[in-house]
Design an enzyme around this catalytic site. Structure first.
Site, PDB file in Angstrom:
ATOM      1  N   ASP A 189      37.691  -3.971  73.530  1.00  0.00           N
ATOM      2  CA  ASP A 189      38.303  -3.025  74.463  1.00  0.00           C
ATOM      3  C   ASP A 189      38.761  -1.808  73.664  1.00  0.00           C
ATOM      4  O   ASP A 189      38.617  -1.767  72.439  1.00  0.00           O
ATOM      5  CB  ASP A 189      39.438  -3.693  75.249  1.00  0.00           C
ATOM      6  CG  ASP A 189      40.561  -4.160  74.337  1.00  0.00           C
ATOM      7  OD1 ASP A 189      40.497  -3.937  73.107  1.00  0.00           O
ATOM      8  OD2 ASP A 189      41.520  -4.753  74.858  1.00  0.00           O
ATOM      9  N   GLY A 220      41.847  -0.586  73.334  1.00  0.00           N
ATOM     10  CA  GLY A 220      43.231  -0.594  72.887  1.00  0.00           C
ATOM     11  C   GLY A 220      44.164   0.003  73.934  1.00  0.00           C
ATOM     12  O   GLY A 220      45.379  -0.193  73.869  1.00  0.00           O
ATOM     13  N   GLY A 221      43.601   0.711  74.896  1.00  0.00           N
ATOM     14  CA  GLY A 221      44.414   1.389  75.907  1.00  0.00           C
ATOM     15  C   GLY A 221      45.299   0.438  76.692  1.00  0.00           C
ATOM     16  O   GLY A 221      46.505   0.652  76.818  1.00  0.00           O
ATOM     17  N   ASP A 247      35.850 -10.746  81.828  1.00  0.00           N
ATOM     18  CA  ASP A 247      36.528 -11.374  80.691  1.00  0.00           C
ATOM     19  C   ASP A 247      37.935 -11.718  81.151  1.00  0.00           C
ATOM     20  O   ASP A 247      38.472 -11.069  82.051  1.00  0.00           O
ATOM     21  CB  ASP A 247      36.661 -10.409  79.505  1.00  0.00           C
ATOM     22  CG  ASP A 247      37.815  -9.434  79.704  1.00  0.00           C
ATOM     23  OD1 ASP A 247      37.640  -8.455  80.446  1.00  0.00           O
ATOM     24  OD2 ASP A 247      38.912  -9.676  79.157  1.00  0.00           O
ATOM     25  N   CYS A 293      32.565 -32.997  85.806  1.00  0.00           N
ATOM     26  CA  CYS A 293      32.418 -32.022  84.714  1.00  0.00           C
ATOM     27  C   CYS A 293      31.652 -32.644  83.547  1.00  0.00           C
ATOM     28  O   CYS A 293      31.880 -33.790  83.179  1.00  0.00           O
ATOM     29  CB  CYS A 293      33.797 -31.556  84.251  1.00  0.00           C
ATOM     30  SG  CYS A 293      33.741 -30.379  82.887  1.00  0.00           S
ATOM     31  N   CYS A 310      31.612 -31.368  80.386  1.00  0.00           N
ATOM     32  CA  CYS A 310      32.085 -30.868  79.090  1.00  0.00           C
ATOM     33  C   CYS A 310      32.418 -32.027  78.137  1.00  0.00           C
ATOM     34  O   CYS A 310      32.586 -33.167  78.567  1.00  0.00           O
ATOM     35  CB  CYS A 310      33.294 -29.948  79.269  1.00  0.00           C
ATOM     36  SG  CYS A 310      34.882 -30.801  79.378  1.00  0.00           S
ATOM     37  N   CYS A 332      35.649 -33.946  79.084  1.00  0.00           N
ATOM     38  CA  CYS A 332      35.527 -34.853  80.240  1.00  0.00           C
ATOM     39  C   CYS A 332      34.568 -36.013  79.957  1.00  0.00           C
ATOM     40  O   CYS A 332      34.736 -37.097  80.503  1.00  0.00           O
ATOM     41  CB  CYS A 332      35.085 -34.084  81.477  1.00  0.00           C
ATOM     42  SG  CYS A 332      36.388 -32.989  82.075  1.00  0.00           S
ATOM     43  N   HIS A 354      37.519 -27.658  78.105  1.00  0.00           N
ATOM     44  CA  HIS A 354      37.254 -27.961  79.510  1.00  0.00           C
ATOM     45  C   HIS A 354      37.360 -26.699  80.384  1.00  0.00           C
ATOM     46  O   HIS A 354      36.488 -26.438  81.221  1.00  0.00           O
ATOM     47  CB  HIS A 354      38.205 -29.039  80.046  1.00  0.00           C
ATOM     48  CG  HIS A 354      38.168 -29.103  81.534  1.00  0.00           C
ATOM     49  ND1 HIS A 354      37.157 -29.749  82.211  1.00  0.00           N
ATOM     50  CD2 HIS A 354      38.956 -28.514  82.475  1.00  0.00           C
ATOM     51  CE1 HIS A 354      37.341 -29.570  83.521  1.00  0.00           C
ATOM     52  NE2 HIS A 354      38.423 -28.829  83.700  1.00  0.00           N
TER      53      HIS A 354
HETATM   54 ZN   LIG Z   1      35.561 -30.898  81.582  1.00  0.00          ZN
END
Ligand SMILES: [Zn+2]
Length: 370
Positions: free
Chosen positions: A95, A97-98, A267, A305, A307, A310, A336
């Site tokens: 970014d 910095g503003g 983001d 999930c 991941c 999980c 996760h």
């Molecule tokens: Zn997960």
């Protein structure tokens, strides 16, 4: 090679206002729509670059304000630039910095030339101008860099109008100051919650010929309805053939609503920040893992999930780590939460290709509770 040869944006599929695309950068191709985890201090908190890759993260954001103050952009440049310094070899975005200057600091002086501010670390005085923000971002060396803008509170029309005009003048100065062809500079649209200011800003910023455009000054206190309305207003005007980046927005429902309205890049610190506060993000809402009801719960955070967290750990174990204040808790819940958002983006992208985004979004928003 010129900047426009390097940073090509190709739209592969459309569904309503939504787009699925490919955005070429010197460190790889982004499949859009895309969510970027935030690594404020050149690290996504509690997560290693290897874990980020495994999660399928493609774009990572770092904050210019923080890295300028510590360790210093010059030091990062001497260490080979941000990619090499933090060992993230995929696309990076910084970014300007503003936003941090306006949100974290006791501002000493904003004038048409720049902003003088006091460091939140040691109280020392500093000054950012459009030219110095670009010079710092060139030292850091991210693939995508941002124009220096003034972010005003969303409802103060007079202040917003002044800040918007300043942002426009600064956008032109940023463009003139930029020297590196291997970085894409995005212009930022401001204008608070006022449709006429937003469209004026979108018209002006798109007239400058940036390779991509960002929508700033949202998710700063306005309602979700106002944010969606502003996105519609701005995306009507921003050119179709350049990526659109909605800055600092990343709750699951905002991602869905943004993609529906033609946003390509997002983001947010939310997934990792919530993880450090014991909150897990799921497709149906948030879970507080400190809840005593999870003490003997043998299930994973989310049974649907995929991941690592999980696939491997129970709610009971995660709750134990949190109660015992073990560092691993932050890492596992961050993994996760990041997976939840990254997977949501992959699903949204797939739904665009298959022309079923409206159904997907309606079902998602219906089962999601804030
Ligand atoms: Zn997960």
């Amino acid at each position: 090679m010129s900047t426009s040869d390097i940073f090509q944006f190709e739209i592969q599929a459309r569904d309503g206002k939504a787009r699925a695309g490919l955005f070429q950068t010197p460190h790889g191709v982004l499949q859009t729509p895309v969510f970027a985890p935030v690594g404020t201090q050149a690290t996504v908190k509690a997560v290693t670059p290897a874990q980020l890759s495994e999660l399928g993260a493609s774009l990572v954001l770092a904050n210019t304000y923080h890295l300028y103050l510590r360790p210093g952009d010059q030091l990062v440049a001497e260490m080979g630039g941000l990619h090499s310094f933090m060992q993230w070899n995929g696309p990076l975005l910084t970014d300007s910095g503003g936003f941090q200057v306006f949100s974290l600091n006791e501002i000493r002086k904003v004038d048409d030339d720049g902003v003088t501010f006091k460091s939140h670390i040691d109280g020392s005085m500093h000054r950012f101008t459009p030219e110095s923000s670009i010079a710092i971002q060139e030292n850091l060396g991210a693939d995508i860099i941002m124009a220096f803008d003034e972010c005003a509170p969303p409802y103060d029309r007079e202040y917003i109008q002044r800040a918007m005009q300043r942002t426009h003048a600064w956008a032109e100065r940023c463009m003139a100051a930029k020297t590196r062809p291997d970085q894409a500079l995005f212009g930022i649209v401001q204008g608070g919650v006022f449709a006429d200011l937003r469209s004026e800003s979108a018209r002006f910023i798109s007239s400058l010929g940036f390779p991509g455009h960002a929508i700033g000054g949202l998710s700063v206190g306005e309602t979700k309805g106002e944010m969606n309305e502003m996105l519609e207003e701005v995306n009507e005007i921003l050119p179709e053939d350049r990526p659109r980046y909605l800055m600092g927005v990343g709750s699951p429902e905002d991602l869905v609503n943004g993609v529906l309205r033609g946003v390509d890049i997002f983001d947010c610190v939310l997934p990792t920040r919530l993880a450090r506060h014991q909150a897990a993000m799921t497709r149906t809402g948030r879970m507080n893992l400190m809840n005593a009801g999870y003490a003997k719960d043998p299930r994973p955070i989310d049974e649907t999930c995929a991941c690592y967290t999980c696939r491997t750990f129970t709610r009971a174990y995660l709750r134990h780590l949190i109660v015992a204040k073990e560092m691993l808790a932050s890492t596992l819940v961050s993994i996760h939460n990041l997976h939840t958002l990254l997977q949501l983006m992959r699903d949204l992208r797939q739904a665009i290709f298959e022309g079923r985004l409206d159904t997907f979004a309606a079902e998602f928003l219906q089962q999601y509770t804030l």
